[in-house]
Design a protein around this motif. Structure first.
Motif, PDB file in Angstrom:
ATOM      1  N   ALA A  84     117.368  -6.737  40.568  1.00 51.85           N
ATOM      2  CA  ALA A  84     116.094  -7.226  40.029  1.00 51.85           C
ATOM      3  C   ALA A  84     115.752  -6.524  38.721  1.00 51.85           C
ATOM      4  O   ALA A  84     115.290  -7.166  37.769  1.00 51.85           O
ATOM      5  CB  ALA A  84     114.978  -7.037  41.049  1.00 51.85           C
ATOM      6  N   ASP A  85     115.989  -5.232  38.646  1.00 51.07           N
ATOM      7  CA  ASP A  85     115.693  -4.482  37.424  1.00 51.07           C
ATOM      8  C   ASP A  85     116.573  -4.956  36.262  1.00 51.07           C
ATOM      9  O   ASP A  85     116.096  -5.127  35.141  1.00 51.07           O
ATOM     10  CB  ASP A  85     115.891  -2.986  37.634  1.00 51.07           C
ATOM     11  CG  ASP A  85     114.862  -2.377  38.561  1.00 51.07           C
ATOM     12  OD1 ASP A  85     113.693  -2.793  38.507  1.00 51.07           O
ATOM     13  OD2 ASP A  85     115.227  -1.484  39.332  1.00 51.07           O
ATOM     14  N   ILE A  86     117.850  -5.156  36.535  1.00 54.68           N
ATOM     15  CA  ILE A  86     118.759  -5.629  35.491  1.00 54.68           C
ATOM     16  C   ILE A  86     118.331  -7.020  35.024  1.00 54.68           C
ATOM     17  O   ILE A  86     118.273  -7.298  33.825  1.00 54.68           O
ATOM     18  CB  ILE A  86     120.212  -5.635  35.997  1.00 54.68           C
ATOM     19  CG1 ILE A  86     120.685  -4.202  36.260  1.00 54.68           C
ATOM     20  CG2 ILE A  86     121.137  -6.341  35.003  1.00 54.68           C
ATOM     21  CD1 ILE A  86     122.007  -4.118  37.001  1.00 54.68           C
ATOM     22  N   TYR A  87     118.024  -7.890  35.972  1.00 53.44           N
ATOM     23  CA  TYR A  87     117.582  -9.248  35.646  1.00 53.44           C
ATOM     24  C   TYR A  87     116.341  -9.216  34.759  1.00 53.44           C
ATOM     25  O   TYR A  87     116.281  -9.904  33.728  1.00 53.44           O
ATOM     26  CB  TYR A  87     117.301 -10.031  36.929  1.00 53.44           C
ATOM     27  CG  TYR A  87     116.566 -11.327  36.695  1.00 53.44           C
ATOM     28  CD1 TYR A  87     117.236 -12.441  36.198  1.00 53.44           C
ATOM     29  CD2 TYR A  87     115.215 -11.432  36.955  1.00 53.44           C
ATOM     30  CE1 TYR A  87     116.565 -13.627  35.974  1.00 53.44           C
ATOM     31  CE2 TYR A  87     114.532 -12.613  36.735  1.00 53.44           C
ATOM     32  CZ  TYR A  87     115.215 -13.701  36.240  1.00 53.44           C
ATOM     33  OH  TYR A  87     114.541 -14.882  36.014  1.00 53.44           O
ATOM     34  N   LEU A  88     115.349  -8.434  35.133  1.00 56.52           N
ATOM     35  CA  LEU A  88     114.113  -8.372  34.351  1.00 56.52           C
ATOM     36  C   LEU A  88     114.368  -7.861  32.937  1.00 56.52           C
ATOM     37  O   LEU A  88     113.763  -8.347  31.979  1.00 56.52           O
ATOM     38  CB  LEU A  88     113.070  -7.522  35.073  1.00 56.52           C
ATOM     39  CG  LEU A  88     112.534  -8.137  36.373  1.00 56.52           C
ATOM     40  CD1 LEU A  88     111.638  -7.138  37.098  1.00 56.52           C
ATOM     41  CD2 LEU A  88     111.801  -9.430  36.104  1.00 56.52           C
ATOM     42  N   GLN A  89     115.272  -6.911  32.793  1.00 53.89           N
ATOM     43  CA  GLN A  89     115.607  -6.432  31.454  1.00 53.89           C
ATOM     44  C   GLN A  89     116.320  -7.516  30.648  1.00 53.89           C
ATOM     45  O   GLN A  89     116.066  -7.672  29.445  1.00 53.89           O
ATOM     46  CB  GLN A  89     116.473  -5.177  31.529  1.00 53.89           C
ATOM     47  CG  GLN A  89     115.678  -3.950  31.901  1.00 53.89           C
ATOM     48  CD  GLN A  89     116.481  -2.682  31.708  1.00 53.89           C
ATOM     49  OE1 GLN A  89     117.395  -2.613  30.902  1.00 53.89           O
ATOM     50  NE2 GLN A  89     116.125  -1.663  32.464  1.00 53.89           N
ATOM     51  N   LEU A  90     117.202  -8.266  31.286  1.00 51.69           N
ATOM     52  CA  LEU A  90     117.881  -9.357  30.593  1.00 51.69           C
ATOM     53  C   LEU A  90     116.875 -10.389  30.085  1.00 51.69           C
ATOM     54  O   LEU A  90     116.975 -10.856  28.947  1.00 51.69           O
ATOM     55  CB  LEU A  90     118.895 -10.037  31.513  1.00 51.69           C
ATOM     56  CG  LEU A  90     120.165  -9.255  31.829  1.00 51.69           C
ATOM     57  CD1 LEU A  90     120.957  -9.950  32.922  1.00 51.69           C
ATOM     58  CD2 LEU A  90     121.009  -9.088  30.572  1.00 51.69           C
ATOM     59  N   VAL A  91     115.899 -10.718  30.921  1.00 51.80           N
ATOM     60  CA  VAL A  91     114.915 -11.734  30.545  1.00 51.80           C
ATOM     61  C   VAL A  91     113.936 -11.209  29.502  1.00 51.80           C
ATOM     62  O   VAL A  91     113.687 -11.861  28.489  1.00 51.80           O
ATOM     63  CB  VAL A  91     114.165 -12.246  31.800  1.00 51.80           C
ATOM     64  CG1 VAL A  91     112.995 -13.137  31.423  1.00 51.80           C
ATOM     65  CG2 VAL A  91     115.124 -13.003  32.711  1.00 51.80           C
ATOM     66  N   LYS A  92     113.395 -10.019  29.725  1.00 54.28           N
ATOM     67  CA  LYS A  92     112.351  -9.498  28.847  1.00 54.28           C
ATOM     68  C   LYS A  92     112.877  -8.925  27.534  1.00 54.28           C
ATOM     69  O   LYS A  92     112.337  -9.207  26.473  1.00 54.28           O
ATOM     70  CB  LYS A  92     111.531  -8.434  29.570  1.00 54.28           C
ATOM     71  CG  LYS A  92     110.682  -9.006  30.679  1.00 54.28           C
ATOM     72  CD  LYS A  92     109.900  -7.926  31.376  1.00 54.28           C
ATOM     73  CE  LYS A  92     109.057  -8.522  32.496  1.00 54.28           C
ATOM     74  NZ  LYS A  92     108.289  -7.500  33.188  1.00 54.28           N
ATOM     75  N   GLY A 102     120.121   3.153  33.584  1.00 55.13           N
ATOM     76  CA  GLY A 102     120.087   3.057  35.035  1.00 55.13           C
ATOM     77  C   GLY A 102     119.187   4.070  35.704  1.00 55.13           C
ATOM     78  O   GLY A 102     118.757   3.868  36.838  1.00 55.13           O
ATOM     79  N   SER A 103     118.864   5.151  35.021  1.00 54.82           N
ATOM     80  CA  SER A 103     117.985   6.156  35.627  1.00 54.82           C
ATOM     81  C   SER A 103     116.555   5.646  35.779  1.00 54.82           C
ATOM     82  O   SER A 103     115.772   6.214  36.522  1.00 54.82           O
ATOM     83  CB  SER A 103     117.981   7.438  34.782  1.00 54.82           C
ATOM     84  OG  SER A 103     117.344   7.221  33.537  1.00 54.82           O
ATOM     85  N   LYS A 104     116.233   4.549  35.104  1.00 51.87           N
ATOM     86  CA  LYS A 104     114.878   4.007  35.170  1.00 51.87           C
ATOM     87  C   LYS A 104     114.748   2.842  36.149  1.00 51.87           C
ATOM     88  O   LYS A 104     113.688   2.252  36.273  1.00 51.87           O
ATOM     89  CB  LYS A 104     114.434   3.564  33.780  1.00 51.87           C
ATOM     90  CG  LYS A 104     114.323   4.727  32.820  1.00 51.87           C
ATOM     91  CD  LYS A 104     113.841   4.300  31.471  1.00 51.87           C
ATOM     92  CE  LYS A 104     113.755   5.511  30.551  1.00 51.87           C
ATOM     93  NZ  LYS A 104     113.329   5.161  29.212  1.00 51.87           N
ATOM     94  N   PHE A 105     115.819   2.509  36.848  1.00 55.19           N
ATOM     95  CA  PHE A 105     115.759   1.433  37.827  1.00 55.19           C
ATOM     96  C   PHE A 105     114.892   1.848  39.007  1.00 55.19           C
ATOM     97  O   PHE A 105     114.968   2.985  39.472  1.00 55.19           O
ATOM     98  CB  PHE A 105     117.148   1.063  38.345  1.00 55.19           C
ATOM     99  CG  PHE A 105     118.038   0.403  37.318  1.00 55.19           C
ATOM    100  CD1 PHE A 105     117.521  -0.223  36.197  1.00 55.19           C
ATOM    101  CD2 PHE A 105     119.398   0.424  37.476  1.00 55.19           C
ATOM    102  CE1 PHE A 105     118.345  -0.831  35.264  1.00 55.19           C
ATOM    103  CE2 PHE A 105     120.237  -0.172  36.554  1.00 55.19           C
ATOM    104  CZ  PHE A 105     119.706  -0.802  35.452  1.00 55.19           C
TER     105      PHE A 105
END
Length: 60
Positions: A14-22, A3-6
């Motif tokens: 959006a950050d969580i979503y992108l990590q889930l996809v990528k 979470g420190s990199k969000f």
């Protein structure tokens, strides 16, 4: 997830979503990138859980 990199710690959807996809190869949302945690929750409930059960049918 770190979470420190969000980019936006107040609303990390959006950050969580992108990590889930990528990183976790979850399917892309047909509704676009979730902008709120509520939208992310709906995406996870509808798309990610369906993918998990399709991939691992013994969990049903």
């Amino acid at each position: 997830m770190d979470g420190s990199k969000f980019d936006n710690r107040d609303n990390p959807a959006a950050d969580i979503y992108l990590q889930l996809v990528k990183k976790h190869h979850c399917p892309k949302s047909t509704e676009g990138t979730p902008r709120t945690l509520t939208e992310l929750k709906i995406y996870v409930r509808n798309r990610v859980s369906a993918t998990i059960f399709a991939t691992y049918p013994r969990l049903n």
